[in-house]
Design a protein around this motif. Structure first.
Motif, PDB file in Angstrom:
ATOM      1  N   SER B  15      -3.646  -2.589 -16.332  1.00  0.00           N
ATOM      2  CA  SER B  15      -2.690  -3.215 -15.417  1.00  0.00           C
ATOM      3  C   SER B  15      -3.206  -4.568 -14.953  1.00  0.00           C
ATOM      4  N   TYR B  18      -2.871  -6.986 -17.831  1.00  0.00           N
ATOM      5  CA  TYR B  18      -1.476  -7.432 -17.986  1.00  0.00           C
ATOM      6  C   TYR B  18      -1.121  -8.473 -16.922  1.00  0.00           C
ATOM      7  N   ARG B  22       0.140 -12.358 -17.485  1.00  0.00           N
ATOM      8  CA  ARG B  22       1.348 -12.970 -16.916  1.00  0.00           C
ATOM      9  C   ARG B  22       1.017 -14.308 -16.261  1.00  0.00           C
ATOM     10  N   VAL B  47      -9.606   2.728 -10.199  1.00  0.00           N
ATOM     11  CA  VAL B  47      -8.774   3.828  -9.724  1.00  0.00           C
ATOM     12  C   VAL B  47      -9.536   5.057 -10.172  1.00  0.00           C
ATOM     13  N   MET B 117       0.349   5.477   0.617  1.00  0.00           N
ATOM     14  CA  MET B 117       0.933   5.045  -0.646  1.00  0.00           C
ATOM     15  C   MET B 117       2.189   4.230  -0.405  1.00  0.00           C
ATOM     16  N   TRP B 119       4.137   0.125   0.164  1.00  0.00           N
ATOM     17  CA  TRP B 119       4.023  -1.288   0.548  1.00  0.00           C
ATOM     18  C   TRP B 119       3.760  -1.405   2.037  1.00  0.00           C
ATOM     19  N   ASN B 120       2.725  -2.181   2.377  1.00  0.00           N
ATOM     20  CA  ASN B 120       2.386  -2.396   3.782  1.00  0.00           C
ATOM     21  C   ASN B 120       1.987  -3.858   3.952  1.00  0.00           C
ATOM     22  N   PHE B 138       4.007  -8.193   2.314  1.00  0.00           N
ATOM     23  CA  PHE B 138       3.787  -6.816   1.840  1.00  0.00           C
ATOM     24  C   PHE B 138       2.985  -6.789   0.538  1.00  0.00           C
ATOM     25  N   TYR B 140       0.890  -3.697  -2.247  1.00  0.00           N
ATOM     26  CA  TYR B 140       0.991  -2.293  -2.637  1.00  0.00           C
ATOM     27  C   TYR B 140      -0.353  -1.566  -2.550  1.00  0.00           C
ATOM     28  N   VAL B 142      -2.475   2.321  -2.705  1.00  0.00           N
ATOM     29  CA  VAL B 142      -2.570   3.761  -3.002  1.00  0.00           C
ATOM     30  C   VAL B 142      -4.013   4.170  -2.764  1.00  0.00           C
ATOM     31  N   GLU B 180      -2.429  -6.597  -8.625  1.00  0.00           N
ATOM     32  CA  GLU B 180      -1.784  -6.535  -9.952  1.00  0.00           C
ATOM     33  C   GLU B 180      -0.469  -5.770  -9.928  1.00  0.00           C
ATOM     34  N   LYS B 181      -0.195  -5.068  -8.797  1.00  0.00           N
ATOM     35  CA  LYS B 181       1.055  -4.306  -8.680  1.00  0.00           C
ATOM     36  C   LYS B 181       1.864  -4.772  -7.481  1.00  0.00           C
ATOM     37  N   GLY B 183       3.795  -7.514  -7.019  1.00  0.00           N
ATOM     38  CA  GLY B 183       4.845  -8.487  -7.274  1.00  0.00           C
ATOM     39  C   GLY B 183       4.365  -9.919  -7.131  1.00  0.00           C
ATOM     40  N   SER B 184       5.232 -10.802  -6.587  1.00  0.00           N
ATOM     41  CA  SER B 184       4.907 -12.226  -6.524  1.00  0.00           C
ATOM     42  C   SER B 184       3.791 -12.507  -5.517  1.00  0.00           C
ATOM     43  N   GLU B 187       0.587 -11.976  -7.235  1.00  0.00           N
ATOM     44  CA  GLU B 187       0.292 -13.075  -8.168  1.00  0.00           C
ATOM     45  C   GLU B 187      -0.342 -14.252  -7.451  1.00  0.00           C
TER      46      GLU B 187
END
Lengths: 251, 196
Positions: B15, B18, B22, B47, B117, B119-120, B138, B140, B142, B180-181, B183-184, B187
């Motif tokens: 992940s 990837y 991007r 993880v 788990m 978005w915070n 926000f 992500y 886990v 990496e999870k 979103g923008s 990034e």
């Protein structure tokens, strides 16, 4: 504060998105990677891809699709359908999925939940339950809602939690496709009984239904398919609405 | 730019790879000390479970290599926790880059679910990985274990109680969340790291 999640679900058959009305009569709704990317841009919090082709060929196609989704989309996604053993889980996680959703296989072999949790962690293991309300009880079904079992929703959900499930995805077959709201009473009971997040599924037709499943149903996440696929509800509009209604969502 | 991802038995290596692709970066996934040492940037993902992973890192002698890296290093999720002194998960001593412990979330009321788990928001963000626009954005998460707020905290998140969403000390940066999870926003954070 932790946000409530909006989760579009994409049912995949032969590499394309479909959605059932009460689990039969499919209508086509587009390219899965494109659709997922669009949902992500609009503010979806997670995606679920369910493989509804059971054939060996179909599974290979689906694994390739999972790789494309992982390469192109920067939010978490869950995959399900046709997962029967640990090596299926390994294959899909290696392809880039964040979580796997198991349904019939868990009902047939509850130990699979334990094995997934031990090998990959509870956070990876979503237990999906399809249940129908009949004779004053919630009965769990196998095989995409085709075969009734001896299991009852609340007992099975508690058992799944104790075996190591990280989340419960509860689809009310009674409400699915009817677009008259989620099964909030049953969802609230699940929330009271369990200590893991619950994803509500089945019944979304209007924005109010999402609000109600977070307030009355105490759900942590709300899943929907057709209202998003056919553009009846825009995810960005939905999130603005929910925030105005006092629900903490990611904008 | 030469970016290396530490190769070990972690769940999210691909992940992270990837996400870098991007952003136009072709990273090297490696456990080779020479390649890790000569990279411009090193990412230490993670993880999994702390004790098992620490044992693996020690067997591979990656523990010594990671803590002696001189270029900017980014630990993610379990990677961040392993950069601390000690973890309650498996009762194990970790790398000791950040002089602080990792604790398990204890629910205070029924609604407090573990793992944390979803978005915070991140607050009190500091320069380095973050810029001012990232305040209250926000990301992500886990995780079931957390790092309390301490002198190295570079961003704070509230769940059950405030905890460290990010740490920073010298050339070592870390996030409890998954850029990496994310979103923008994720990034931007990865890009900020690549620009260090």
């Amino acid at each position: 504060m932790l946000a409530k999640r909006i989760v579009p679900c994409l049912d995949i058959k032969d590499g394309k998105t479909v959605k059932g009305i009460n689990f039969v009569n499919f209508r086509d709704a587009g390219d899965p990677v494109e659709l997922g990317a669009q949902y992500s841009r609009e503010g979806a919090d997670e995606l679920v891809y369910l493989d509804i082709t059971a054939s060996h060929e179909g599974r290979k196609t689906f694994t390739e699709l999972v790789k494309k989704v992982a390469a192109n989309i920067s939010i978490p996604f869950t995959v399900g359908g046709g997962i029967n053993e640990l090596k299926d889980v390994d294959r899909l996680l290696s392809a880039g999925a964040d979580k796997v959703s198991i349904n019939s296989a868990a009902l047939r072999n509850p130990k699979l939940i334990e094995d997934i949790a031990k090998n990959f962690g509870s956070q990876v293991c979503v237990v999906a339950i399809d249940a129908n309300y009949e004779n004053n009880d919630w009965i769990c079904y196998l095989n995409g809602g085709r075969i009734p079992t001896e299991k009852h929703l609340f007992q099975w959900a508690a058992e799944a939690e104790s075996l190591g499930a990280g989340e419960i995805l509860f689809t009310s077959m009674t409400h699915d496709g009817v677009k008259d709201g989620y099964a909030n009473e049953a969802l609230a009971t699940l929330a009271e009984n369990l200590h893991i997040p619950i994803i509500a599924s089945g019944g979304a037709g209007k924005m109010e239904h999402f609000r109600d499943t977070f307030t009355l149903g105490k759900a942590d996440a709300a899943l929907a398919a057709s209202v998003f696929h056919f553009g009846e509800i825009g995810i960005r509009d939905l999130k603005h609405y929910l925030r105005e209604e006092g629900i903490n969502v990611r904008l | 730019m030469d970016v290396a991802i530490v190769k070990y038995n972690a769940g999210n290596i691909y992940s992270v790879n990837y996400a870098l692709k991007r952003l136009g970066i072709e990273a090297t996934i490696t456990a080779d000390p020479e390649l890790l040492n000569k990279a411009d940037k090193v990412i230490f993902p993670g993880v999994g479970e702390a004790e098992t992973t620490m044992n693996y890192l020690k067997e591979q002698k990656l523990d010594v290599i990671i803590k002696n890296l001189k270029q900017p290093v980014l630990g993610i999720c379990l990677g961040m926790q392993l950069m601390c002194r000690y973890s309650e998960e498996g009762d194990v001593n970790c790398l000791g880059i950040f002089d602080t412990d990792v604790k398990r979330f204890i629910p205070q009321k029924h609604e407090d679910k573990v793992p944390h788990m979803g978005w915070n928001t991140i607050t009190q963000v500091k320069d380095g990985l973050f810029n001012a626009e990232l305040e209250n954005q926000f990301v992500y998460f886990v995780h079931s274990y957390y790092v309390p707020v301490n002198e190295f905290t570079a961003a704070t998140t509230e769940y059950i109680h405030p905890f460290s969403a990010s740490l920073h000390k010298d050339n070592f940066y870390a996030t409890q969340f998954h850029p990496e999870k994310s979103g923008s926003v994720g990034e931007i954070i990865l890009n900020n790291f690549l620009k260090l």
